[in-house]
Design a protein around this motif. Sequence first.
Motif, PDB file in Angstrom:
ATOM      1  N   LEU A   1       5.990  11.509 -27.305  1.00 25.61           N
ATOM      2  CA  LEU A   1       7.426  11.283 -27.401  1.00 25.61           C
ATOM      3  C   LEU A   1       8.025  12.077 -28.553  1.00 25.61           C
ATOM      4  O   LEU A   1       7.521  12.055 -29.674  1.00 25.61           O
ATOM      5  CB  LEU A   1       7.715   9.800 -27.598  1.00 25.61           C
ATOM      6  CG  LEU A   1       9.196   9.416 -27.635  1.00 25.61           C
ATOM      7  CD1 LEU A   1       9.869   9.739 -26.297  1.00 25.61           C
ATOM      8  CD2 LEU A   1       9.363   7.942 -27.981  1.00 25.61           C
TER       9      LEU A   1
ATOM     10  N   ALA B   1       9.094   2.880 -26.068  1.00 23.17           N
ATOM     11  CA  ALA B   1       8.654   3.640 -27.245  1.00 23.17           C
ATOM     12  C   ALA B   1       9.863   4.115 -28.043  1.00 23.17           C
ATOM     13  O   ALA B   1      10.895   4.476 -27.469  1.00 23.17           O
ATOM     14  CB  ALA B   1       7.793   4.822 -26.816  1.00 23.17           C
ATOM     15  N   LYS B   2       9.729   4.131 -29.355  1.00 22.40           N
ATOM     16  CA  LYS B   2      10.851   4.478 -30.216  1.00 22.40           C
ATOM     17  C   LYS B   2      10.559   5.611 -31.198  1.00 22.40           C
ATOM     18  O   LYS B   2      11.425   6.423 -31.483  1.00 22.40           O
ATOM     19  CB  LYS B   2      11.295   3.242 -31.005  1.00 22.40           C
ATOM     20  CG  LYS B   2      11.815   2.110 -30.125  1.00 22.40           C
ATOM     21  CD  LYS B   2      12.185   0.891 -30.950  1.00 22.40           C
ATOM     22  CE  LYS B   2      12.696  -0.243 -30.050  1.00 22.40           C
ATOM     23  NZ  LYS B   2      13.024  -1.459 -30.834  1.00 22.40           N
ATOM     24  N   LYS B   3       9.364   5.667 -31.725  1.00 28.40           N
ATOM     25  CA  LYS B   3       9.090   6.633 -32.781  1.00 28.40           C
ATOM     26  C   LYS B   3       8.501   7.919 -32.202  1.00 28.40           C
ATOM     27  O   LYS B   3       7.830   7.901 -31.163  1.00 28.40           O
ATOM     28  CB  LYS B   3       8.147   6.056 -33.829  1.00 28.40           C
ATOM     29  CG  LYS B   3       6.770   5.685 -33.315  1.00 28.40           C
ATOM     30  CD  LYS B   3       5.888   5.129 -34.429  1.00 28.40           C
ATOM     31  CE  LYS B   3       6.409   3.806 -34.953  1.00 28.40           C
ATOM     32  NZ  LYS B   3       5.528   3.207 -35.976  1.00 28.40           N
TER      33      LYS B   3
ATOM     34  N   TRP C   1       5.897  11.064 -31.845  1.00 29.80           N
ATOM     35  CA  TRP C   1       4.439  11.018 -31.928  1.00 29.80           C
ATOM     36  C   TRP C   1       3.937  11.407 -33.314  1.00 29.80           C
ATOM     37  O   TRP C   1       2.886  10.915 -33.751  1.00 29.80           O
ATOM     38  CB  TRP C   1       3.810  11.908 -30.860  1.00 29.80           C
ATOM     39  CG  TRP C   1       4.102  13.382 -30.958  1.00 29.80           C
ATOM     40  CD1 TRP C   1       5.045  14.081 -30.278  1.00 29.80           C
ATOM     41  CD2 TRP C   1       3.427  14.339 -31.793  1.00 29.80           C
ATOM     42  NE1 TRP C   1       5.015  15.417 -30.634  1.00 29.80           N
ATOM     43  CE2 TRP C   1       4.031  15.608 -31.564  1.00 29.80           C
ATOM     44  CE3 TRP C   1       2.385  14.257 -32.716  1.00 29.80           C
ATOM     45  CZ2 TRP C   1       3.619  16.768 -32.216  1.00 29.80           C
ATOM     46  CZ3 TRP C   1       1.968  15.416 -33.367  1.00 29.80           C
ATOM     47  CH2 TRP C   1       2.579  16.647 -33.112  1.00 29.80           C
TER      48      TRP C   1
ATOM     49  N   PRO D   1      12.185   8.046 -23.470  1.00 24.03           N
ATOM     50  CA  PRO D   1      11.005   7.236 -23.764  1.00 24.03           C
ATOM     51  C   PRO D   1      10.644   6.332 -22.599  1.00 24.03           C
ATOM     52  O   PRO D   1      11.509   5.856 -21.863  1.00 24.03           O
ATOM     53  CB  PRO D   1      11.439   6.412 -24.976  1.00 24.03           C
ATOM     54  CG  PRO D   1      12.928   6.301 -24.840  1.00 24.03           C
ATOM     55  CD  PRO D   1      13.374   7.594 -24.219  1.00 24.03           C
TER      56      PRO D   1
ATOM     57  N   ASN E   1       1.495   4.010 -27.859  1.00 22.35           N
ATOM     58  CA  ASN E   1       2.595   4.125 -26.907  1.00 22.35           C
ATOM     59  C   ASN E   1       3.315   5.464 -27.027  1.00 22.35           C
ATOM     60  O   ASN E   1       3.593   6.140 -26.032  1.00 22.35           O
ATOM     61  CB  ASN E   1       3.571   2.967 -27.123  1.00 22.35           C
ATOM     62  CG  ASN E   1       4.639   2.881 -26.044  1.00 22.35           C
ATOM     63  OD1 ASN E   1       4.551   3.508 -25.003  1.00 22.35           O
ATOM     64  ND2 ASN E   1       5.655   2.065 -26.291  1.00 22.35           N
ATOM     65  N   SER E   2       3.629   5.879 -28.243  1.00 17.78           N
ATOM     66  CA  SER E   2       4.380   7.122 -28.437  1.00 17.78           C
ATOM     67  C   SER E   2       3.505   8.357 -28.266  1.00 17.78           C
ATOM     68  O   SER E   2       3.932   9.363 -27.694  1.00 17.78           O
ATOM     69  CB  SER E   2       5.022   7.137 -29.825  1.00 17.78           C
ATOM     70  OG  SER E   2       6.031   6.151 -29.928  1.00 17.78           O
ATOM     71  N   THR E   3       2.281   8.303 -28.745  1.00 16.84           N
ATOM     72  CA  THR E   3       1.416   9.480 -28.709  1.00 16.84           C
ATOM     73  C   THR E   3       0.943   9.788 -27.302  1.00 16.84           C
ATOM     74  O   THR E   3       0.854  10.956 -26.916  1.00 16.84           O
ATOM     75  CB  THR E   3       0.210   9.284 -29.639  1.00 16.84           C
ATOM     76  OG1 THR E   3       0.668   8.890 -30.930  1.00 16.84           O
ATOM     77  CG2 THR E   3      -0.599  10.565 -29.761  1.00 16.84           C
TER      78      THR E   3
ATOM     79  N   ALA F   1       3.743   8.309 -35.109  1.00 18.03           N
ATOM     80  CA  ALA F   1       2.794   7.362 -34.518  1.00 18.03           C
ATOM     81  C   ALA F   1       1.348   7.644 -34.914  1.00 18.03           C
ATOM     82  O   ALA F   1       0.548   6.719 -35.068  1.00 18.03           O
ATOM     83  CB  ALA F   1       2.919   7.391 -32.995  1.00 18.03           C
TER      84      ALA F   1
END
Length: 476
Positions: free
Chosen positions: A333, A343-345, A347, A339, A327-329, A350
């Motif tokens: 992000l 998504a929170k973290k 990349w 986001p 999700n992040s990559t 991630a």
Amino acid sequence: MNYLKLNFLLIAFCMITSSVNAQESSNKIVIPWENGKLKVSDNKRYLQHENGKPFFWLGETAWLLPTRSNREEVDYFMGETRKNGYNVVQISTLHSIPAMNAYGHWALPNGFDFKDIDKAGEYNYWQHVDYIVERAQRSGMYIGIVCVWGGPVKSKQMSVEDAKKYGQFLAERYKKYPNIIWIIGGDERGDTQPEVWQALATTIRDIDSDHLMTFHPRGRTISTTWFNNEPWLDFNMYQSGHRRYNQRNGDGDYPIEENTEEDNWRFVERSLAVSPLKPVLDGEPSYEDIPHGLHDADERRWQAEDVRRYAYWSVFAGSFGHTYGHNSTMQMLRPGYPPAFGAKKPWWDAIHDPGCQQMKYLKKLMLAFPYFDRIPDQSVISNANGSQYERVIATRGKDYILAYNYTNRITEIDMTKISGTKKKAWWYSPVNGSVSYIGEFDNGKQTFAHDSGYGSGNDWVLIITDANVSYVKDNL
């Protein structure tokens, strides 16, 4: 977000850039195109190099890398992605219209007139894309270029004439690189503005016939539906998508059987039954750490065991490789960007998540055995198979069987399907790539279950070989 951490990472990126030649030399980077350009195998099921060496596609998804990364971040991403075992990075070069990159440069400053796109002393949008391609090249990885995302095409921001101009620009700019794979489409159906997709594909192909080409479709669809007969389509791609079983959430266009949303192996079987036969893979399965169904951030999230299941189901059903996503990559992000999909973290965290780290064990497993004679074969499972999460999927060559079991249910294997009067068996862990010997057996049917017990996500690969071969000892 801890901005001290961000500053530390940027310093690290600079250090990586300054010492990249020494690092690459010490890490013995494999340059796959030294084996010749990629081509479809003679049996039309797999990819190989011109010298016959097999190519198992293991893709990482970084759609927004061109718009959200600076050079130092590209360096770090490519280095870590290579270490994680990936050999293809999928990016979107024109994800929106208009599009701007992290340096504040526009992709189309003069619309689709590219005559004066490069100006002396300016590091423009496309020079940054060049940098991404070149850094991937130095890392021994291919770049799968989604030329334009489906949204702008669907909203008619690109005409047929625009597509021809854009296709000419892309092909002339990137045909010189050995590590390009063209991806037409971009999360859209092939019958949405089909004349634009055709114009883009044929224009590129007329200028560049040395690189493979496919089409990335909308969720729960496959390129086979629209383009299998097109000479520009070298292999098929499907997007199994991000829905769980029986999760429809009001989709008006849902072209699959009810309650089969996670059965990505169905797309493989469907595609391999169509003539002319072409290789196929899942180019977008459920991303790690993305909500089930995408749009509700409070929903459950897909975990490492889920992305493993998608990968092994697809490949054992007959795919020539697999693309992983996070999700992040996939949206690259980082602080400063809003986001999507909860998504929170960032990349850079991630890419160290468990599912991302575990995909390399699939590639290692598939390359450990004779490659081109492998076929999907459910007939090796001789007891009643399960459905959904309990479905065991098997593939085999002439002297080996691989069976993926997501729940570790008791499974009976017909070992007579391969050569040898004696058979040897092992368990292979998709979690860490470990191998444990089970024993030697007389030819016939044998029941297997790992002693760790039954449960979703307790997944194992059963390896059975002719007792006279040494693939496991030599390669795993």
